[in-house]
Write a protein that holds these residues in place. Structure first.
Motif, PDB file in Angstrom:
ATOM      1  N   ASP A   1     -52.640  -9.052   6.169  1.00 14.08           N
ATOM      2  CA  ASP A   1     -53.891  -9.541   6.743  1.00 14.08           C
ATOM      3  C   ASP A   1     -55.078  -8.703   6.258  1.00 14.08           C
ATOM      4  O   ASP A   1     -54.952  -7.508   5.973  1.00 14.08           O
ATOM      5  CB  ASP A   1     -53.827  -9.507   8.268  1.00 14.08           C
ATOM      6  N   ALA A   2     -56.236  -9.335   6.199  1.00 12.63           N
ATOM      7  CA  ALA A   2     -57.443  -8.677   5.705  1.00 12.63           C
ATOM      8  C   ALA A   2     -57.808  -7.449   6.538  1.00 12.63           C
ATOM      9  O   ALA A   2     -58.220  -6.417   5.991  1.00 12.63           O
ATOM     10  CB  ALA A   2     -58.606  -9.678   5.693  1.00 12.63           C
ATOM     11  N   SER A   3     -57.657  -7.528   7.858  1.00 11.71           N
ATOM     12  CA  SER A   3     -57.971  -6.380   8.717  1.00 11.71           C
ATOM     13  C   SER A   3     -57.049  -5.206   8.416  1.00 11.71           C
ATOM     14  O   SER A   3     -57.482  -4.049   8.364  1.00 11.71           O
ATOM     15  CB  SER A   3     -57.847  -6.763  10.194  1.00 11.71           C
ATOM     16  N   SER A   4     -55.785  -5.491   8.215  1.00 17.49           N
ATOM     17  CA  SER A   4     -54.805  -4.449   7.879  1.00 17.49           C
ATOM     18  C   SER A   4     -55.165  -3.763   6.567  1.00 17.49           C
ATOM     19  O   SER A   4     -54.955  -2.556   6.401  1.00 17.49           O
ATOM     20  CB  SER A   4     -53.408  -5.076   7.803  1.00 17.49           C
ATOM     21  N   GLN A   5     -55.719  -4.519   5.631  1.00 12.11           N
ATOM     22  CA  GLN A   5     -56.105  -3.946   4.339  1.00 12.11           C
ATOM     23  C   GLN A   5     -57.243  -2.938   4.478  1.00 12.11           C
ATOM     24  O   GLN A   5     -57.393  -2.035   3.652  1.00 12.11           O
ATOM     25  CB  GLN A   5     -56.507  -5.061   3.364  1.00 12.11           C
ATOM     26  N   LYS A   6     -58.058  -3.073   5.515  1.00 14.59           N
ATOM     27  CA  LYS A   6     -59.168  -2.141   5.744  1.00 14.59           C
ATOM     28  C   LYS A   6     -58.675  -0.712   5.995  1.00 14.59           C
ATOM     29  O   LYS A   6     -59.373   0.259   5.710  1.00 14.59           O
ATOM     30  CB  LYS A   6     -60.005  -2.608   6.945  1.00 14.59           C
ATOM     31  N   ILE A   7     -57.466  -0.586   6.549  1.00 12.45           N
ATOM     32  CA  ILE A   7     -56.949   0.734   6.925  1.00 12.45           C
ATOM     33  C   ILE A   7     -56.749   1.609   5.692  1.00 12.45           C
ATOM     34  O   ILE A   7     -57.119   2.789   5.674  1.00 12.45           O
ATOM     35  CB  ILE A   7     -55.656   0.589   7.753  1.00 12.45           C
ATOM     36  N   GLY A   8     -56.157   1.045   4.639  1.00 17.97           N
ATOM     37  CA  GLY A   8     -55.955   1.808   3.409  1.00 17.97           C
ATOM     38  C   GLY A   8     -57.262   2.325   2.840  1.00 17.97           C
ATOM     39  O   GLY A   8     -57.367   3.485   2.422  1.00 17.97           O
ATOM     40  N   GLU A   9     -58.285   1.466   2.840  1.00 16.18           N
ATOM     41  CA  GLU A   9     -59.600   1.870   2.328  1.00 16.18           C
ATOM     42  C   GLU A   9     -60.218   2.962   3.212  1.00 16.18           C
ATOM     43  O   GLU A   9     -60.826   3.915   2.717  1.00 16.18           O
ATOM     44  CB  GLU A   9     -60.545   0.666   2.301  1.00 16.18           C
ATOM     45  N   PHE A  10     -60.041   2.818   4.519  1.00 17.34           N
ATOM     46  CA  PHE A  10     -60.645   3.733   5.507  1.00 17.34           C
ATOM     47  C   PHE A  10     -60.130   5.164   5.334  1.00 17.34           C
ATOM     48  O   PHE A  10     -60.837   6.122   5.617  1.00 17.34           O
ATOM     49  CB  PHE A  10     -60.309   3.203   6.906  1.00 17.34           C
ATOM     50  N   LEU A  11     -58.882   5.299   4.867  1.00 15.13           N
ATOM     51  CA  LEU A  11     -58.260   6.628   4.755  1.00 15.13           C
ATOM     52  C   LEU A  11     -58.844   7.441   3.606  1.00 15.13           C
ATOM     53  O   LEU A  11     -58.677   8.654   3.556  1.00 15.13           O
ATOM     54  CB  LEU A  11     -56.740   6.490   4.605  1.00 15.13           C
ATOM     55  N   ASP A  12     -59.528   6.785   2.668  1.00 18.39           N
ATOM     56  CA  ASP A  12     -60.227   7.496   1.590  1.00 18.39           C
ATOM     57  C   ASP A  12     -59.269   8.381   0.782  1.00 18.39           C
ATOM     58  O   ASP A  12     -59.504   9.574   0.598  1.00 18.39           O
ATOM     59  CB  ASP A  12     -61.370   8.336   2.197  1.00 18.39           C
TER      60      ASP A  12
ATOM     61  N   GLN B   1     -61.799  16.742  14.615  1.00 24.75           N
ATOM     62  CA  GLN B   1     -63.032  16.061  15.008  1.00 24.75           C
ATOM     63  C   GLN B   1     -63.069  14.643  14.437  1.00 24.75           C
ATOM     64  O   GLN B   1     -62.504  14.382  13.366  1.00 24.75           O
ATOM     65  CB  GLN B   1     -64.267  16.840  14.558  1.00 24.75           C
ATOM     66  N   LEU B   2     -63.714  13.761  15.167  1.00 21.20           N
ATOM     67  CA  LEU B   2     -63.820  12.370  14.737  1.00 21.20           C
ATOM     68  C   LEU B   2     -64.875  12.246  13.647  1.00 21.20           C
ATOM     69  O   LEU B   2     -66.011  12.698  13.816  1.00 21.20           O
ATOM     70  CB  LEU B   2     -64.200  11.484  15.936  1.00 21.20           C
ATOM     71  N   VAL B   3     -64.496  11.644  12.523  1.00 24.89           N
ATOM     72  CA  VAL B   3     -65.440  11.368  11.443  1.00 24.89           C
ATOM     73  C   VAL B   3     -66.120  10.023  11.710  1.00 24.89           C
ATOM     74  O   VAL B   3     -67.350   9.920  11.705  1.00 24.89           O
ATOM     75  CB  VAL B   3     -64.730  11.349  10.068  1.00 24.89           C
ATOM     76  N   LYS B   4     -65.314   8.985  11.948  1.00 29.66           N
ATOM     77  CA  LYS B   4     -65.833   7.654  12.265  1.00 29.66           C
ATOM     78  C   LYS B   4     -64.686   6.808  12.786  1.00 29.66           C
ATOM     79  O   LYS B   4     -63.515   7.124  12.558  1.00 29.66           O
ATOM     80  CB  LYS B   4     -66.455   6.982  11.031  1.00 29.66           C
ATOM     81  N   ASP B   5     -65.003   5.747  13.488  1.00 28.36           N
ATOM     82  CA  ASP B   5     -63.967   4.802  13.894  1.00 28.36           C
ATOM     83  C   ASP B   5     -64.505   3.380  13.773  1.00 28.36           C
ATOM     84  O   ASP B   5     -65.706   3.158  13.611  1.00 28.36           O
ATOM     85  CB  ASP B   5     -63.405   5.094  15.294  1.00 28.36           C
ATOM     86  N   GLN B   6     -63.593   2.430  13.794  1.00 26.11           N
ATOM     87  CA  GLN B   6     -63.976   1.019  13.652  1.00 26.11           C
ATOM     88  C   GLN B   6     -63.006   0.156  14.429  1.00 26.11           C
ATOM     89  O   GLN B   6     -61.792   0.370  14.379  1.00 26.11           O
ATOM     90  CB  GLN B   6     -63.947   0.618  12.166  1.00 26.11           C
ATOM     91  N   LYS B   7     -63.553  -0.808  15.167  1.00 23.37           N
ATOM     92  CA  LYS B   7     -62.698  -1.807  15.810  1.00 23.37           C
ATOM     93  C   LYS B   7     -63.000  -3.154  15.171  1.00 23.37           C
ATOM     94  O   LYS B   7     -64.161  -3.480  14.896  1.00 23.37           O
ATOM     95  CB  LYS B   7     -62.885  -1.845  17.325  1.00 23.37           C
ATOM     96  N   ILE B   8     -61.955  -3.892  14.875  1.00 21.95           N
ATOM     97  CA  ILE B   8     -62.096  -5.239  14.323  1.00 21.95           C
ATOM     98  C   ILE B   8     -61.518  -6.193  15.354  1.00 21.95           C
ATOM     99  O   ILE B   8     -60.334  -6.110  15.686  1.00 21.95           O
ATOM    100  CB  ILE B   8     -61.347  -5.377  12.979  1.00 21.95           C
ATOM    101  N   MET B   9     -62.341  -7.084  15.872  1.00 24.82           N
ATOM    102  CA  MET B   9     -61.899  -7.991  16.923  1.00 24.82           C
ATOM    103  C   MET B   9     -61.449  -9.328  16.326  1.00 24.82           C
ATOM    104  O   MET B   9     -61.976  -9.767  15.294  1.00 24.82           O
ATOM    105  CB  MET B   9     -63.013  -8.208  17.940  1.00 24.82           C
ATOM    106  N   PRO B  10     -60.493 -10.001  16.955  1.00 28.15           N
ATOM    107  CA  PRO B  10     -59.994 -11.290  16.448  1.00 28.15           C
ATOM    108  C   PRO B  10     -61.085 -12.331  16.255  1.00 28.15           C
ATOM    109  O   PRO B  10     -61.014 -13.160  15.349  1.00 28.15           O
ATOM    110  CB  PRO B  10     -58.991 -11.728  17.521  1.00 28.15           C
ATOM    111  N   SER B  11     -62.129 -12.276  17.088  1.00 24.69           N
ATOM    112  CA  SER B  11     -63.215 -13.254  16.979  1.00 24.69           C
ATOM    113  C   SER B  11     -63.995 -13.111  15.677  1.00 24.69           C
ATOM    114  O   SER B  11     -64.777 -13.996  15.309  1.00 24.69           O
ATOM    115  CB  SER B  11     -64.180 -13.119  18.172  1.00 24.69           C
ATOM    116  N   GLU B  12     -63.790 -12.005  14.955  1.00 27.99           N
ATOM    117  CA  GLU B  12     -64.444 -11.820  13.654  1.00 27.99           C
ATOM    118  C   GLU B  12     -63.725 -12.606  12.557  1.00 27.99           C
ATOM    119  O   GLU B  12     -64.216 -12.660  11.427  1.00 27.99           O
ATOM    120  CB  GLU B  12     -64.502 -10.328  13.297  1.00 27.99           C
ATOM    121  N   GLY B  13     -62.542 -13.159  12.860  1.00 20.11           N
ATOM    122  CA  GLY B  13     -61.887 -14.053  11.904  1.00 20.11           C
ATOM    123  C   GLY B  13     -60.484 -13.673  11.496  1.00 20.11           C
ATOM    124  O   GLY B  13     -59.684 -14.531  11.137  1.00 20.11           O
TER     125      GLY B  13
END
Length: 401
Positions: free
Chosen positions: A210-221, A376-388
């Motif tokens: 899924d597209a949202s799952s693919q974001k995780i790999g990118e997020f890890l830098d 320490q937290l660098v950044k976080d992101q939530k992706i909701m189902p209503s986004e597609g």
């Protein structure tokens, strides 16, 4: 009106019975076995069976209201009939459903309203309460999205191809697809197809992810040459993405508590041409201890309620309860506490779930950071189902000392 033939109806009946009443039988595997065992069914029949099967699981609570009773092993055909009447799908003559009073169902259908929000969205009462408590007024919008059919998303394996070339390759095999804006490696099918039969799949040009799952790999830098630990690797969807992002350079150590999942990961890695992955079975705490302060990057894709992926796993809402969520939250905190020790000073990790509940997501991170001031937290992101796409949460955390 569509026409549903009797042999298809029997297959749907038997598969629903297996999913609802046999322990540890999950919808995706049940329907996969059904379709494999009926090789003579055409592509249209297979699509109809799969759609009806999943929609009945998705709308079970609402259909029970129309039936006037809960689902039991002896009344699966009544459940199917309620769905066929509700969706205006025709099965020969409805009189063939012996002993089932069609009029009773039709009376409730004609009313058009249902008595509670839980019935309207077809979820257990406890889940409606939990979603409202945690998401507030937005919970209904998210349940609307979660009751939709999930699109099929592929991740182009950039070790072997590009998204553009993948679209072209699939087109040659009569599979129509397109790239998705802001998702660099994602390709979406225009309609559901069995892509596992394509030569593009057999050659390792893509994985279903899924597209949202693919974001995780990118997020890890991740960078080429790093040592990366995927601590809850499972069958390796995200592990393989990390290998592609690292261009096969460096080392990925894939850990899991299930050996059979790691065996599947090895098979997938071979097909994908991912050579920098080493699997390790977590048979005891020593496996984790040996990796203390060794990882440049760490991915903790934690076990969770899975409430963000109900689009593709609708049966899970009938298999979990509030006690399960409470238990899993304890596991999440323990995993964060134990596995974070594998991260080097200056290294970064992701805590991720496919849940939409704050209590499994940012609240867990807040507790962890409070108890572990060296992170320490660098950044976080939530992706909701209503986004597609699927619902996910990810937090990038750095070890500072």
């Amino acid at each position: 009106m569509e026409l549903i033939h009797r042999n298809l109806l029997i297959g749907i009946h038997d598969s629903l019975q297996e999913t609802f009443f046999e322990k540890n039988k999950y919808a995706d595997k049940v329907i996969e076995r059904l379709l494999k065992s009926h090789k003579k069914w055409g592509s249209q029949d297979r699509a109809v069976v799969s759609e009806i099967f999943y929609n009945i699981i998705r709308w079970k609570r609402r259909l029970e209201y129309y039936m006037g009773e809960g689902v039991k092993p002896g009344n699966i055909y009544k459940l199917i009939l309620a769905y066929l009447l509700w969706s205006k799908t025709h099965y020969k003559k409805f009189e063939e459903f012996e002993g089932i009073k069609i009029a009773d169902i039709l009376t409730k259908l004609k009313k058009g309203t249902v008595p509670t929000k839980a019935i309207e969205y077809s979820i257990p009462d406890w889940l409606a309460e939990t979603l409202e408590k945690e998401l507030g007024k937005n919970w209904e919008k998210e349940m609307d999205a979660l009751n939709e059919q999930a699109p099929t998303i592929l991740r182009a394996n950039t070790l072997k191809t590009t998204p553009k070339h993948l679209v072209e390759e699939l087109k040659e095999e009569n599979v129509q697809s397109f790239q998705i804006r802001n998702y660099p490696d994602a390709v979406q099918l225009e309609e559901k197809k069995n892509v596992f039969l394509t030569s593009a799949f057999k050659e390792g040009l893509f994985e279903v992810q899924d597209a949202s799952s693919q974001k995780i790999g990118e997020f890890l830098d991740v960078k080429e040459g790093m040592r990366v630990v995927d601590a809850c690797a499972g069958a390796g969807g995200k592990t393989l993405h990390l290998a592609a992002l690292m261009k096969n350079k460096g080392q990925i150590i894939a850990l899991d508590i299930f050996e059979w999942k790691l065996a599947e990961l090895k098979r997938r890695a071979k097909r994908a041409g991912a050579h920098n992955i080493e699997t390790r079975f977590i048979e005891d705490n020593k496996v984790i201890k040996r990796l203390h302060e060794k990882a440049d990057r760490l991915l903790i894709d934690a076990p969770c309620s899975g409430l963000g992926v109900l689009k593709r796993n609708p049966d899970s809402k009938w298999k979990i309860d509030q006690d399960f969520i409470d238990r899993i939250k304890g596991e999440q905190q323990q995993i964060l506490q134990d596995y974070s020790k594998m991260l080097k000073k200056g290294g970064k990790m992701i805590y991720a779930t496919c849940s939409i509940l704050p209590s499994e997501n940012n609240k867990q991170v807040e507790v962890f950071l409070k108890n572990n001031p060296e992170f320490q937290l660098v950044k976080d992101q939530k992706i909701m189902p209503s986004e597609g796409f699927d619902g996910f949460y990810m937090a990038l955390i750095e070890r500072t000392q």
